[in-house]
Design an enzyme around this catalytic site. Structure first.
Site, PDB file in Angstrom:
ATOM      1  N   ASN A  64      -9.542 -18.199   9.134  1.00  0.00           N
ATOM      2  CA  ASN A  64      -9.891 -19.562   9.551  1.00  0.00           C
ATOM      3  C   ASN A  64      -9.399 -20.579   8.532  1.00  0.00           C
ATOM      4  O   ASN A  64      -9.404 -20.333   7.322  1.00  0.00           O
ATOM      5  CB  ASN A  64     -11.397 -19.721   9.840  1.00  0.00           C
ATOM      6  CG  ASN A  64     -12.308 -19.361   8.702  1.00  0.00           C
ATOM      7  OD1 ASN A  64     -11.992 -18.489   7.901  1.00  0.00           O
ATOM      8  ND2 ASN A  64     -13.445 -20.019   8.619  1.00  0.00           N
ATOM      9  N   GLU A  66      -9.820 -24.559   7.628  1.00  0.00           N
ATOM     10  CA  GLU A  66     -10.625 -25.757   7.899  1.00  0.00           C
ATOM     11  C   GLU A  66      -9.916 -27.021   7.409  1.00  0.00           C
ATOM     12  O   GLU A  66      -8.878 -26.965   6.739  1.00  0.00           O
ATOM     13  CB  GLU A  66     -12.004 -25.595   7.260  1.00  0.00           C
ATOM     14  CG  GLU A  66     -12.756 -24.419   7.868  1.00  0.00           C
ATOM     15  CD  GLU A  66     -14.187 -24.283   7.376  1.00  0.00           C
ATOM     16  OE1 GLU A  66     -14.588 -24.974   6.417  1.00  0.00           O
ATOM     17  OE2 GLU A  66     -14.917 -23.462   7.978  1.00  0.00           O
ATOM     18  N   CYS A  75     -10.020 -21.445  14.101  1.00  0.00           N
ATOM     19  CA  CYS A  75     -10.665 -20.154  13.863  1.00  0.00           C
ATOM     20  C   CYS A  75      -9.627 -19.074  13.553  1.00  0.00           C
ATOM     21  O   CYS A  75      -8.474 -19.148  14.011  1.00  0.00           O
ATOM     22  CB  CYS A  75     -11.416 -19.710  15.107  1.00  0.00           C
ATOM     23  SG  CYS A  75     -12.808 -20.739  15.569  1.00  0.00           S
ATOM     24  N   GLU A  77      -9.404 -16.105  14.758  1.00  0.00           N
ATOM     25  CA  GLU A  77      -8.914 -15.400  15.954  1.00  0.00           C
ATOM     26  C   GLU A  77      -7.709 -16.115  16.550  1.00  0.00           C
ATOM     27  O   GLU A  77      -6.712 -15.495  16.924  1.00  0.00           O
ATOM     28  CB  GLU A  77     -10.009 -15.303  17.021  1.00  0.00           C
ATOM     29  CG  GLU A  77     -11.193 -14.439  16.639  1.00  0.00           C
ATOM     30  CD  GLU A  77     -12.306 -15.208  15.951  1.00  0.00           C
ATOM     31  OE1 GLU A  77     -12.017 -16.140  15.164  1.00  0.00           O
ATOM     32  OE2 GLU A  77     -13.484 -14.873  16.195  1.00  0.00           O
ATOM     33  N   CYS A 113     -16.012 -17.690  18.997  1.00  0.00           N
ATOM     34  CA  CYS A 113     -16.476 -18.896  19.694  1.00  0.00           C
ATOM     35  C   CYS A 113     -15.888 -18.942  21.102  1.00  0.00           C
ATOM     36  O   CYS A 113     -14.984 -18.173  21.446  1.00  0.00           O
ATOM     37  CB  CYS A 113     -16.082 -20.146  18.907  1.00  0.00           C
ATOM     38  SG  CYS A 113     -14.358 -20.619  19.104  1.00  0.00           S
ATOM     39  N   CYS A 116     -12.019 -19.370  21.406  1.00  0.00           N
ATOM     40  CA  CYS A 116     -11.261 -18.157  21.085  1.00  0.00           C
ATOM     41  C   CYS A 116     -11.353 -17.142  22.227  1.00  0.00           C
ATOM     42  O   CYS A 116     -10.383 -16.464  22.549  1.00  0.00           O
ATOM     43  CB  CYS A 116     -11.751 -17.547  19.778  1.00  0.00           C
ATOM     44  SG  CYS A 116     -11.281 -18.533  18.337  1.00  0.00           S
TER      45      CYS A 116
HETATM   46  N1  THU Z   1     -14.998 -19.222  12.800  1.00  0.00           N
HETATM   47  C1  THU Z   1     -13.968 -18.358  13.007  1.00  0.00           C
HETATM   48  O1  THU Z   1     -12.902 -18.459  12.400  1.00  0.00           O
HETATM   49  N2  THU Z   1     -14.159 -17.369  13.911  1.00  0.00           N
HETATM   50  C2  THU Z   1     -15.346 -17.097  14.518  1.00  0.00           C
HETATM   51  O2  THU Z   1     -15.434 -16.145  15.279  1.00  0.00           O
HETATM   52  C3  THU Z   1     -16.501 -17.944  14.278  1.00  0.00           C
HETATM   53  C4  THU Z   1     -16.237 -19.178  13.518  1.00  0.00           C
HETATM   54  C5  THU Z   1     -14.819 -20.242  11.762  1.00  0.00           C
HETATM   55  C6  THU Z   1     -14.672 -21.657  12.232  1.00  0.00           C
HETATM   56  C7  THU Z   1     -15.125 -22.407  11.009  1.00  0.00           C
HETATM   57  O3  THU Z   1     -14.040 -22.494  10.097  1.00  0.00           O
HETATM   58  C8  THU Z   1     -16.180 -21.513  10.395  1.00  0.00           C
HETATM   59  O4  THU Z   1     -15.940 -20.227  10.907  1.00  0.00           O
HETATM   60  C9  THU Z   1     -17.598 -21.928  10.695  1.00  0.00           C
HETATM   61  O5  THU Z   1     -17.785 -22.154  12.026  1.00  0.00           O
END
Ligand code: THU
Length: 162
Positions: A64, A66, A75, A77, A113, A116
């Site tokens: 991920n 940000e 994310c 995924e 999420c 994804c």
């Molecule tokens: N996130 C993911 O990368 N994958 C998931 O399955 C759940 C959430 C990330 C998004 C964000 O950067 C952080 O986790 C918190 O939500």
């Protein structure tokens, strides 16, 4: 007349991580875990790694990423899936594994999420083949889903656009 009530049955398998039933899949889960360290998650502190296994055995991973403007991040995924589809558009996606660490660096369960899940469904539709999903679960388990149907029942598909 009473309205008809319908139920959706969701099925997935809970494997013990050190059990025989999942041993063959540990390398792809390990690839997801290894990628967690590359996450850029200064805002949530929640680091996620995803690894995609293609039909030719190649593994493409992502973490991920940000951003100070929150919605601009992505994310793990989708980073992994979009990277795989960008570089190897004709290779079918067999499996995606997902692992995460909390802000203290401890492994923690993770479930994808909605966006994804939607992206997984799109690639399943494109390749006419379900994608196996492996998620790091609680108490040293790995949750196995045979396709997105269980994670995204009644998902919106390209066929509805016609
Ligand atoms: N996130 C993911 O990368 N994958 C998931 O399955 C759940 C959430 C990330 C998004 C964000 O950067 C952080 O986790 C918190 O939500």
């Amino acid at each position: 007349m009473k309205p008809e009530q319908k139920n959706i049955h969701i099925q997935y398998t809970v494997h013990k991580r050190n059990g025989e039933s999942i041993s063959e899949k540990l390398p792809i889960m390990k690839a997801a875990e290894d990628t967690v360290k590359n996450a850029y998650a200064p805002y949530s502190g929640f680091k996620v790694g995803a690894a995609v296994l293609l039909e030719d055995g190649r593994i493409v991973s992502g973490s991920n990423q940000e951003n100070a403007a929150y919605p601009s991040g992505l994310c793990a995924e989708r980073v992994a899936l979009f990277t795989a589809a960008s570089h190897f558009p004709d290779k079918k996606i067999e499996t995606i594994a997902v692992a995460a660490e909390d802000r203290n660096g401890n492994p923690t369960p993770v479930t994808p999420c909605g966006s994804c899940r939607q992206v997984m469904l799109e690639y399943e539709t494109k390749q006419h083949q379900p994608i196996e999903i492996l998620l790091a679960g609680p108490d040293q388990t790995i949750l196995q889903f045979n396709g997105t149907e269980a994670l995204l029942p009644m998902g919106f598909k390209t066929s509805q656009l016609k």
